[in-house]
Design an enzyme around this catalytic site. Structure first.
Site, short mmCIF file in Angstrom:
data_model
loop_
_atom_site.label_atom_id
_atom_site.label_comp_id
_atom_site.label_asym_id
_atom_site.label_seq_id
_atom_site.Cartn_x
_atom_site.Cartn_y
_atom_site.Cartn_z
N SER A 124 -52.09 16.63 1.63
CA SER A 124 -53.29 17.16 2.25
C SER A 124 -54.39 15.80 1.97
CB SER A 124 -53.58 18.24 1.09
OG SER A 124 -55.17 18.35 1.16
N TYR A 149 -55.00 22.07 -7.84
CA TYR A 149 -54.35 22.33 -6.55
C TYR A 149 -54.15 20.96 -5.99
CZ TYR A 149 -53.94 22.18 -1.50
OH TYR A 149 -53.58 21.80 -0.33
N LYS A 153 -50.89 17.80 -5.12
CA LYS A 153 -50.56 17.05 -4.09
C LYS A 153 -50.64 15.37 -4.45
CE LYS A 153 -49.96 20.38 -1.35
NZ LYS A 153 -48.80 20.87 -0.96
C1 UD1 Z 1 -59.98 23.59 1.29
C2 UD1 Z 1 -59.63 22.74 0.30
C3 UD1 Z 1 -58.51 21.85 0.45
C4 UD1 Z 1 -57.34 22.50 0.99
C5 UD1 Z 1 -57.57 23.14 2.22
C6 UD1 Z 1 -56.34 24.32 2.32
C7 UD1 Z 1 -61.79 22.91 -1.02
C8 UD1 Z 1 -62.89 21.93 -1.58
N1 UD1 Z 1 -60.89 22.03 -0.43
O1 UD1 Z 1 -60.50 22.48 2.21
O2 UD1 Z 1 -58.27 21.03 -0.75
O3 UD1 Z 1 -56.55 21.55 1.26
O4 UD1 Z 1 -58.63 24.08 1.84
O5 UD1 Z 1 -56.72 24.94 3.46
O6 UD1 Z 1 -61.73 23.90 -1.38
N2 UD1 Z 1 -67.50 26.89 4.70
C9 UD1 Z 1 -68.36 27.86 4.86
N3 UD1 Z 1 -68.18 29.16 4.61
C10 UD1 Z 1 -67.17 29.58 4.43
C11 UD1 Z 1 -65.77 29.01 4.28
C12 UD1 Z 1 -66.09 27.84 4.43
O7 UD1 Z 1 -69.57 27.13 4.98
O8 UD1 Z 1 -67.42 31.22 4.18
C13 UD1 Z 1 -67.23 25.66 4.87
C14 UD1 Z 1 -66.77 24.86 3.55
O9 UD1 Z 1 -68.19 24.50 2.84
C15 UD1 Z 1 -66.46 23.77 4.14
C16 UD1 Z 1 -65.83 24.02 5.47
O10 UD1 Z 1 -66.15 25.31 5.92
O11 UD1 Z 1 -67.55 22.53 4.39
C17 UD1 Z 1 -64.44 24.00 5.43
O12 UD1 Z 1 -63.94 24.87 4.47
P1 UD1 Z 1 -62.23 25.39 4.05
O13 UD1 Z 1 -61.61 25.95 5.54
O14 UD1 Z 1 -62.35 25.99 3.07
O15 UD1 Z 1 -61.72 24.06 3.95
P2 UD1 Z 1 -61.89 22.88 2.92
O16 UD1 Z 1 -62.86 22.99 2.07
O17 UD1 Z 1 -62.21 21.71 3.85
#
Ligand code: UD1
Length: 337
Positions: A124, A149, A153
C-alpha cells in the site's frame, strides 16, 4: 497457469479474478469470508460463466494452503488476504500482526517447501506515510507507519526483501496500491463494506442512496489546492489488471527476484473534487458538510507510476468519471434501485 488468489472474494481480489480469467490464467480462491460475502462468487459466475474453485479458510492454516496448492497444481500466488481497517488496527494490533504478518510468513514457508516460485503481494502507499514531496516514486524513502495496519505492509515488504536476499528460489513483486474505487462495469461485483464505511467512495454512494444522512469531509484547511485531502483514486479494474502484468513479469523472471511498483493513476484528486465529479457524472446532489480533520490522515499523496509503465507495460485505461459512475451503478444494484 493456475493462480491461487488469497482474499479472492474481497474487493480487489474479486476484480483481479475476472482479469486473470480474461488474460488466460486460471484463478483458485481462498477466502475466510471475514470481510467478504459468498454472494461474490455468484457475481463472479455471472461475469465469467464459470464456477470458480473456492476454498473457505484462513491463510494462517498451513495445512489448508499446502492442500490447496498441491491439489490444484498452483504455479503462482496473489496474496490479498489481510485486514485493512486502520482504526481497528490501533485498537487490536495483535489481530493485525497475526493475520497480515503471520499469514505472509506461513505462505512463504509453504511456497518454499512446495517449490512454487511466483508471488504478488498487496502492499500500500501507506508505506510512504506523510510524504515530503508528491508524487511519490518507488525510490521515495518509506516513513515509519502511522498505524499497526500500515506497519503490517511495511513489515510485509521487509520480510519479502529479506527472504529474497537470503537466496530463496522465489520471484516476488509488491504492488503499492493507491486508493482503489469503482466497481466492475457489469455491476456484478464491487465493494461491500461491513458496517459504516471508513473509505470515502462507499460513504459517498451510501449517502447518495440514503443509507447515510450526510457525508462529512474531514477537513478543508489543508495546504492543498482546495483545502481538502488529495489522493490517487484508481479504478479497481485498472488495479486488477496490474496483477496480470505483474504475473507476466514474474513468469519471465529468474529467481531470486524482488521488485516493487506503485499502482495508481499518477494524478491527485481532492476529496471535494471527488464529490463534485460524483455529482456531475451521476447527475445528482450529495448531502455533505465540512467537518474536522480525521486523525492520522495524510495531507496529500499520489504516485509516480512510470516504473509500472516502463517495466510491466501497465497503465490505467479508465477515468475518474468511469470510477464514480461504476461505483454508483454498483450501489444502486445492491440496493435494488
Ligand atoms: C485509508 C488508509 C490507508 C489504507 C486505505 C485502505 C488512513 C489514514 N489510511 O486510506 O492506509 O491503505 O484506507 O482502503 O486511514 N474522507 C472524508 N470523509 C469520509 C471518508 C473519507 O472526507 O467519510 C476523506 C479522508 O479524510 C481522506 C480521503 O477521504 O482524505 C480518502 O479516505 P479513505 O477512503 O479512508 O482512504 P485513505 O485515508 O487514503
Amino acid at each position: 497457469m493456475k493462480i491461487l488468489v488469497t482474499g479472492g472474494a474481497g474487493f480487489i481480489g474479486s476484480h483481479t479474478v475476472v482479469e486473470l480469467l480474461n488474460a488466460g490464467f486460471s484463478p483458485v480462491i481462498i477466502d475466510d469470508l471475514s470481510n467478504s460475502k459468498k454472494s461474490v462468487l455468484q457475481g463472479l459466475k455471472n461475469i465469467t460463466g464459470i464456477d470458480l474453485p473456492f476454498y473457505e479458510g484462513d491463510c494462517n492454516d498451513r495445512d489448508l494452503l499446502k492442500k490447496v496448492i498441491s491439489a490444484e497444481g498452483i504455479e503462482g500466488v496473489i496474496h490479498f488476504a489481510a485486514y485493512k481497517a486502520v482504526g481497528e488496527s490501533v485498537d487490536q494490533p495483535l489481530k493485525y500482526y497475526r493475520n497480515n504478518v503471520g499469514s505472509l510468513v506461513t505462505l512463504l514457508e509453504v511456497l518454499s517447501e512446495l517449490k512454487i516460485k511466483n508471488l504478488v503481494f498487496s502492499s500500500s502507499c501507506t508505506v510512504y506515510g506523510q510524504p515530503d514531496i508528491v508524487p511519490v516514486s518507488e525510490s521515495t524513502p518509506r516513513k515509519p507507519a502511522e498505524s499497526p495496519y500500515g506497519n503490517t505492509k511495511t513489515i510485509g515488504e521487509d520480510i519479502l526483501r529479506d527472504t529474497i536476499k537470503s537466496g530463496a528460489a522465489l520471484s516476488i513483486i509488491s504492488l503499492r496500491y493507491f486508493n482503489p474505487i469503482g466497481a466492475h462495469p457489469s455491476a456484478e461485483i464491487g465493494e461491500l463494506p461491513t458496517g459504516v464505511p471508513n473509505n470515502l467512495v462507499p460513504y459517498i454512494t451510501q449517502t447518495a442512496i440514503g443509507i447515510r444522512k450526510k457525508l462529512t469531509v474531514f477537513g478543508n484547511d489543508y495546504n492543498t489546492k482546495d483545502g481538502s485531502n488529495v489522493r490517487d483514486f484508481i479504478h479497481v479494474v485498472d488495479l486488477a489488471k496490474a496483477h496480470v502484468s505483474a504475473l507476466n513479469l514474474l513468469k519471465k523472471s529468474e529467481a531470486p527476484f524482488y521488485d516493487v511498483f506503485n499502482v495508481g493513476t499518477g494524478t491527485g484528486n481532492s476529496v471535494l473534487e471527488i464529490i463534485e465529479t460524483f455529482e456531475k457524472v451521476n447527475d445528482l446532489k450529495l448531502n455533505y458538510e465540512i467537518g474536522p480533520r480525521r486523525s492520522g490522515d495524510v495531507e496529500q499523496i499520489y504516485g509516480n507510476v512510470d516504473k509500472a509503465r516502463d517495466i510491466m507495460g501497465w497503465q490505467v485505461e479508465k477515468t475518474l468519471d468511469d470510477s464514480l459512475r461504476d461505483a454508483w451503478a454498483w450501489e444502486k444494484k445492491i440496493n435494488n434501485k
